[in-house]
Design a protein around this motif. Structure first.
Motif, PDB file in Angstrom:
ATOM      1  N   VAL A 137       0.840  -1.199   0.000  1.00 46.72           N
ATOM      2  CA  VAL A 137       0.000   0.000   0.000  1.00 46.72           C
ATOM      3  C   VAL A 137       0.877   1.251   0.000  1.00 46.72           C
ATOM      4  CG1 VAL A 137      -1.759   1.296   1.249  1.00 46.72           C
ATOM      5  CG2 VAL A 137      -1.894  -1.203   1.134  1.00 46.72           C
ATOM      6  N   ALA A 138       1.958   1.230   0.777  1.00 48.09           N
ATOM      7  CA  ALA A 138       2.868   2.379   0.821  1.00 48.09           C
ATOM      8  C   ALA A 138       3.465   2.657  -0.550  1.00 48.09           C
ATOM      9  CB  ALA A 138       3.975   2.118   1.846  1.00 48.09           C
ATOM     10  N   VAL A 139       3.817   1.610  -1.279  1.00 49.62           N
ATOM     11  CA  VAL A 139       4.342   1.803  -2.632  1.00 49.62           C
ATOM     12  C   VAL A 139       3.294   2.452  -3.524  1.00 49.62           C
ATOM     13  CG1 VAL A 139       5.131   0.611  -4.714  1.00 49.62           C
ATOM     14  CG2 VAL A 139       6.060  -0.037  -2.491  1.00 49.62           C
ATOM     15  N   VAL A 140       2.052   2.004  -3.437  1.00 49.62           N
ATOM     16  CA  VAL A 140       0.984   2.617  -4.236  1.00 49.62           C
ATOM     17  C   VAL A 140       0.866   4.107  -3.910  1.00 49.62           C
ATOM     18  CG1 VAL A 140      -1.504   2.644  -4.690  1.00 49.62           C
ATOM     19  CG2 VAL A 140      -0.301   0.458  -4.510  1.00 49.62           C
ATOM     20  N   LEU A 141       0.930   4.457  -2.636  1.00 51.47           N
ATOM     21  CA  LEU A 141       0.804   5.860  -2.247  1.00 51.47           C
ATOM     22  C   LEU A 141       1.984   6.700  -2.738  1.00 51.47           C
ATOM     23  CD1 LEU A 141      -0.569   5.538   1.401  1.00 51.47           C
ATOM     24  CD2 LEU A 141      -1.841   6.016  -0.699  1.00 51.47           C
ATOM     25  N   GLU A 142       3.182   6.133  -2.698  1.00 51.49           N
ATOM     26  CA  GLU A 142       4.345   6.881  -3.183  1.00 51.49           C
ATOM     27  C   GLU A 142       4.335   6.979  -4.706  1.00 51.49           C
ATOM     28  OE1 GLU A 142       8.144   8.958  -2.648  1.00 51.49           O
ATOM     29  OE2 GLU A 142       6.140   8.848  -1.770  1.00 51.49           O
ATOM     30  N   VAL A 143       3.885   5.944  -5.388  1.00 51.32           N
ATOM     31  CA  VAL A 143       3.701   6.027  -6.839  1.00 51.32           C
ATOM     32  C   VAL A 143       2.686   7.118  -7.169  1.00 51.32           C
ATOM     33  CG1 VAL A 143       2.761   4.829  -8.859  1.00 51.32           C
ATOM     34  CG2 VAL A 143       4.405   3.666  -7.388  1.00 51.32           C
ATOM     35  N   ALA A 144       1.617   7.202  -6.375  1.00 53.61           N
ATOM     36  CA  ALA A 144       0.602   8.242  -6.594  1.00 53.61           C
ATOM     37  C   ALA A 144       1.224   9.634  -6.520  1.00 53.61           C
ATOM     38  CB  ALA A 144      -0.511   8.102  -5.555  1.00 53.61           C
ATOM     39  N   ARG A 145       2.098   9.836  -5.547  1.00 52.96           N
ATOM     40  CA  ARG A 145       2.739  11.147  -5.408  1.00 52.96           C
ATOM     41  C   ARG A 145       3.645  11.441  -6.595  1.00 52.96           C
ATOM     42  NH1 ARG A 145       7.306  13.636  -3.325  1.00 52.96           N
ATOM     43  NH2 ARG A 145       8.356  11.630  -3.043  1.00 52.96           N
ATOM     44  N   LEU A 146       4.422  10.442  -7.028  1.00 51.85           N
ATOM     45  CA  LEU A 146       5.334  10.648  -8.154  1.00 51.85           C
ATOM     46  C   LEU A 146       4.586  10.935  -9.445  1.00 51.85           C
ATOM     47  CD1 LEU A 146       7.898   7.763  -7.493  1.00 51.85           C
ATOM     48  CD2 LEU A 146       8.147  10.177  -6.897  1.00 51.85           C
ATOM     49  N   LEU A 147       3.556  10.142  -9.736  1.00 48.44           N
ATOM     50  CA  LEU A 147       2.831  10.311 -10.993  1.00 48.44           C
ATOM     51  C   LEU A 147       1.953  11.553 -10.979  1.00 48.44           C
ATOM     52  CD1 LEU A 147       1.832   6.660 -11.981  1.00 48.44           C
ATOM     53  CD2 LEU A 147       4.012   7.872 -12.215  1.00 48.44           C
ATOM     54  N   GLY A 148       1.495  11.949  -9.794  1.00 49.20           N
ATOM     55  CA  GLY A 148       0.670  13.143  -9.689  1.00 49.20           C
ATOM     56  C   GLY A 148       1.423  14.416 -10.035  1.00 49.20           C
ATOM     57  N   ARG A 149       2.741  14.347 -10.046  1.00 48.05           N
ATOM     58  CA  ARG A 149       3.569  15.517 -10.358  1.00 48.05           C
ATOM     59  C   ARG A 149       3.894  15.642 -11.840  1.00 48.05           C
ATOM     60  NH1 ARG A 149       8.365  15.826  -5.806  1.00 48.05           N
ATOM     61  NH2 ARG A 149       7.062  16.448  -4.034  1.00 48.05           N
ATOM     62  N   LEU A 150       3.561  14.627 -12.627  1.00 47.58           N
ATOM     63  CA  LEU A 150       3.914  14.656 -14.047  1.00 47.58           C
ATOM     64  C   LEU A 150       3.089  15.709 -14.785  1.00 47.58           C
ATOM     65  CD1 LEU A 150       4.167  10.821 -14.787  1.00 47.58           C
ATOM     66  CD2 LEU A 150       6.034  12.432 -14.351  1.00 47.58           C
ATOM     67  N   PRO A 151       3.665  16.347 -15.800  1.00 47.86           N
ATOM     68  CA  PRO A 151       2.930  17.399 -16.515  1.00 47.86           C
ATOM     69  C   PRO A 151       1.707  16.882 -17.269  1.00 47.86           C
ATOM     70  CG  PRO A 151       5.042  16.928 -17.580  1.00 47.86           C
ATOM     71  CD  PRO A 151       5.058  16.219 -16.270  1.00 47.86           C
ATOM     72  N   THR A 152       1.773  15.636 -17.764  1.00 47.28           N
ATOM     73  CA  THR A 152       0.641  15.033 -18.459  1.00 47.28           C
ATOM     74  C   THR A 152       0.156  13.841 -17.653  1.00 47.28           C
ATOM     75  OG1 THR A 152       1.531  15.669 -20.622  1.00 47.28           O
ATOM     76  CG2 THR A 152      -0.154  13.938 -20.581  1.00 47.28           C
ATOM     77  N   PRO A 153      -1.120  13.816 -17.247  1.00 47.62           N
ATOM     78  CA  PRO A 153      -1.630  12.695 -16.448  1.00 47.62           C
ATOM     79  C   PRO A 153      -1.504  11.368 -17.192  1.00 47.62           C
ATOM     80  CG  PRO A 153      -3.174  14.530 -16.422  1.00 47.62           C
ATOM     81  CD  PRO A 153      -2.154  14.834 -17.479  1.00 47.62           C
ATOM     82  N   PRO A 154      -0.830  10.379 -16.640  1.00 52.05           N
ATOM     83  CA  PRO A 154      -0.663   9.104 -17.327  1.00 52.05           C
ATOM     84  C   PRO A 154      -1.902   8.227 -17.209  1.00 52.05           C
ATOM     85  CG  PRO A 154       0.401   9.016 -15.190  1.00 52.05           C
ATOM     86  CD  PRO A 154      -0.126  10.422 -15.348  1.00 52.05           C
ATOM     87  N   ALA A 155      -1.999   7.261 -18.113  1.00 52.52           N
ATOM     88  CA  ALA A 155      -3.111   6.309 -18.088  1.00 52.52           C
ATOM     89  C   ALA A 155      -2.777   5.205 -17.086  1.00 52.52           C
ATOM     90  CB  ALA A 155      -3.352   5.733 -19.477  1.00 52.52           C
ATOM     91  N   VAL A 156      -2.850   5.554 -15.826  1.00 48.35           N
ATOM     92  CA  VAL A 156      -2.588   4.633 -14.719  1.00 48.35           C
ATOM     93  C   VAL A 156      -3.751   4.715 -13.749  1.00 48.35           C
ATOM     94  CG1 VAL A 156      -1.088   4.112 -12.746  1.00 48.35           C
ATOM     95  CG2 VAL A 156      -0.074   4.780 -14.934  1.00 48.35           C
ATOM     96  N   THR A 157      -4.224   3.574 -13.313  1.00 53.89           N
ATOM     97  CA  THR A 157      -5.298   3.482 -12.317  1.00 53.89           C
ATOM     98  C   THR A 157      -4.732   2.810 -11.069  1.00 53.89           C
ATOM     99  OG1 THR A 157      -7.032   3.325 -13.992  1.00 53.89           O
ATOM    100  CG2 THR A 157      -7.558   2.474 -11.803  1.00 53.89           C
ATOM    101  N   LEU A 158      -5.017   3.382  -9.916  1.00 57.53           N
ATOM    102  CA  LEU A 158      -4.566   2.814  -8.648  1.00 57.53           C
ATOM    103  C   LEU A 158      -5.742   2.122  -7.971  1.00 57.53           C
ATOM    104  CD1 LEU A 158      -2.431   5.811  -7.324  1.00 57.53           C
ATOM    105  CD2 LEU A 158      -1.709   3.907  -8.802  1.00 57.53           C
ATOM    106  N   ALA A 159      -5.477   0.976  -7.355  1.00 59.32           N
ATOM    107  CA  ALA A 159      -6.550   0.216  -6.698  1.00 59.32           C
ATOM    108  C   ALA A 159      -6.049  -0.342  -5.375  1.00 59.32           C
ATOM    109  CB  ALA A 159      -7.035  -0.917  -7.603  1.00 59.32           C
ATOM    110  N   LEU A 160      -6.845  -0.160  -4.335  1.00 58.10           N
ATOM    111  CA  LEU A 160      -6.587  -0.753  -3.027  1.00 58.10           C
ATOM    112  C   LEU A 160      -7.713  -1.728  -2.744  1.00 58.10           C
ATOM    113  CD1 LEU A 160      -3.989   0.429  -1.932  1.00 58.10           C
ATOM    114  CD2 LEU A 160      -5.305   2.262  -3.042  1.00 58.10           C
ATOM    115  N   PHE A 161      -7.344  -2.994  -2.597  1.00 59.26           N
ATOM    116  CA  PHE A 161      -8.322  -4.067  -2.537  1.00 59.26           C
ATOM    117  C   PHE A 161      -8.648  -4.466  -1.100  1.00 59.26           C
ATOM    118  CE2 PHE A 161      -5.709  -4.985  -6.410  1.00 59.26           C
ATOM    119  CZ  PHE A 161      -6.640  -4.562  -7.341  1.00 59.26           C
ATOM    120  N   ASP A 162      -9.901  -4.791  -0.885  1.00 62.52           N
ATOM    121  CA  ASP A 162     -10.382  -5.297   0.395  1.00 62.52           C
ATOM    122  C   ASP A 162     -10.428  -6.824   0.339  1.00 62.52           C
ATOM    123  OD1 ASP A 162     -11.458  -5.355   2.934  1.00 62.52           O
ATOM    124  OD2 ASP A 162     -13.261  -4.213   2.436  1.00 62.52           O
TER     125      ASP A 162
END
Length: 346
Positions: A137-162
C-alpha cells in the motif's frame, strides 16, 4: 540506445530523485499500527481506508470508493499464523466490503488503455501487517505522489483491494468492474514487498519448486539462498513488462536484484484448472494479480515471497521496523517506470 530506452533512462533519473524512503516508512508506520480487517477490526479498517483516500487526494487523484456485497463466494480463512493458507478453503455466505479506485483528472482511462497498480489493504487476524501488506500500500501511495507531479496525467489506475486475505474477494470484484468499464493494458500487484535479507539461507523455496521452476531456483541457489531480491511473477502475456521491471530495479539506487519467474499457465479459466492439477504453481497465484489473470489481463506480481523469507508472516511481529525502506523505494521507482512504459502486447 533506442528512443524507448533513452526515455526510460530519463524517467529513472527524474523519478529517482523524487522517491522518498522516509515517506514510505511513515505510511507503513501509520497503517501497521494495528490489524486491519473489515470483519474482525472494522474501525481500524475504516481508519486505514480514510488515510489512504486522504493521501491519494492530496497527491491529486480522484478517489472512488466502491462498496461491494457478495454472497456464496469460495475463499479462504483469515486466521493468523505463519503458514500460507491457499488450500484452507471456506465458503463465505455473505461479505460486504469496499475497494478504492483512483485516477488522475484528465487521464482519460476510458479512452485509452490503463495500467492498474494495486495492493490489498486488509490483514489477517491479529497481525499489524507491515510487510503483508502495508508495504504494498505504501508503494501505491508513493507512486501516486510521483505520478501526480507529471505534466501530463498518465493512463494509470490505482486500486486498493479489500478482503484479499479471505480469498481475493475485493480484487475479483474490482477486476470484473474495471475490465467492463475500460481497457486494461496490464496490472501490477504489490504483495509483501518490504522484507529483504543478505544472510545466506534466509530464502526458502516451496516444495516442488526446484523441479517445476528450474531457472528461478538456480538463480536463488546461485545467491546462496539470500533473500535480497524481489520476485517478479509473470506469464507469457507479461514477459516484456517483467523484464522492464527487473532492469529498472537493477538501475535504481540502491540497486535491487529482481528474479523473474514465468507462470507457465495461460491467462483465463484454463489456468485455474491447471493450478488444481499442479500444486506448486498455486503459489504463483496467491495475490490479487490472479483475479486479473483469470480475466485474461496481463499482470505481474511483485513479492518478497512472504512466508518463504519472512519469519513474521501473518504474525503479531510483522511490524514496521522489520522492513527495508531504501529497497522499498527501489520497488516504488521500478513500479512507476514499468507502469508508464508498459509494453503493448495485446
Amino acid at each position: 540506445m533506442t528512443e524507448s530506452n533513452a526515455s526510460v533512462a530519463t524517467l529513472m533519473r527524474t523519478l529517482g530523485q523524487q522517491v522518498d524512503a522516509e515517506r514510505l516508512r511513515r505510511h507503513v508506520q501509520i497503517l501497521a499500527g494495528e490489524p486491519r480487517s473489515r470483519r474482525r477490526a472494522p474501525e481500524a479498517m475504516r481508519r486505514a481506508e480514510a488515510y489512504v483516500a486522504d493521501e491519494l487526494r492530496a497527491a491529486g487523484w480522484k478517489v472512488d470508493r466502491r462498496p461491494f456485497d457478495v454472497r456464496w463466494r469460495l475463499g479462504s480463512t483469515d486466521r493468523h499464523g505463519n503458514r500460507a493458507l491457499p488450500l484452507k478453503l471456506r465458503l463465505h455466505p455473505r461479505l460486504r466490503g469496499a475497494n478504492l479506485v483512483a485516477d488522475l483528472p484528465g487521464s482519460a482511462p476510458v479512452e485509452r488503455p490503463t495500467v492498474v497498480i494495486g495492493a490489498h489493504l486488509d490483514t489477517v487476524d491479529g497481525s499489524p501487517g507491515a510487510d503483508d501488506n502495508a508495504s504494498g500500500v505504501a508503494v501505491v501511495l508513493e507512486v501516486a505522489r510521483l505520478l501526480g507531479r507529471l505534466p501530463t496525467p498518465p493512463a494509470v489506475t490505482l486500486a486498493l483491494f479489500d478482503m484479499e486475505e479471505l480469498g481475493l474477494i475485493g480484487s475479483r470484484v474490482a477486476a470484473k468492474e474495471l475490465s467492463k468499464a475500460r481497457r486494461i493494458a496490464g496490472m501490477i500487484c504489490l504483495e509483501s514487498v518490504g522484507v529483504f535479507s543478505a544472510e545466506p539461507g534466509s530464502q526458502r523455496l516451496p516444495p516442488g519448486f526446484a523441479l517445476a521452476f528450474r531457472d528461478a531456483a538456480t538463480a536463488v541457489r546461485a545467491k546462496e539462498y539470500q533473500g535480497d531480491f524481489t520476485l517478479v511473477v509473470h506469464r507469457r502475456s507479461s514477459d516484456a513488462a517483467a523484464e522492464l521491471w527487473r532492469r529498472a530495479a537493477a538501475e535504481a539506487s540502491p540497486a535491487l536484484p529482481g528474479i523473474t519467474l514465468r507462470d507457465p499457465r495461460p491467462d483465463g479459466p484454463l489456468g485455474v484448472l491447471i493450478g488444481l492439477a499442479v500444486p506448486p504453481v498455486n503459489h504463483l497465484g496467491r495475490s490479487d494479480h490472479a483475479s486479473f489473470w483469470n480475466r485474461r489481463i496481463p499482470a505481474l506480481m511483485l513479492t518478497g515471497t512472504a512466508n518463504f523469507r519472512n519469519a513474521h508472516y501473518h504474525r503479531p511481529t510483522d511490524t514496521p521496523e522489520t522492513l527495508d525502506y531504501p529497497r522499498l523505494a527501489a520497488v516504488t521507482l521500478a513500479t512507476a517506470v514499468t507502469a508508464l512504459h508498459w509494453p503493448c502486447t495485446r
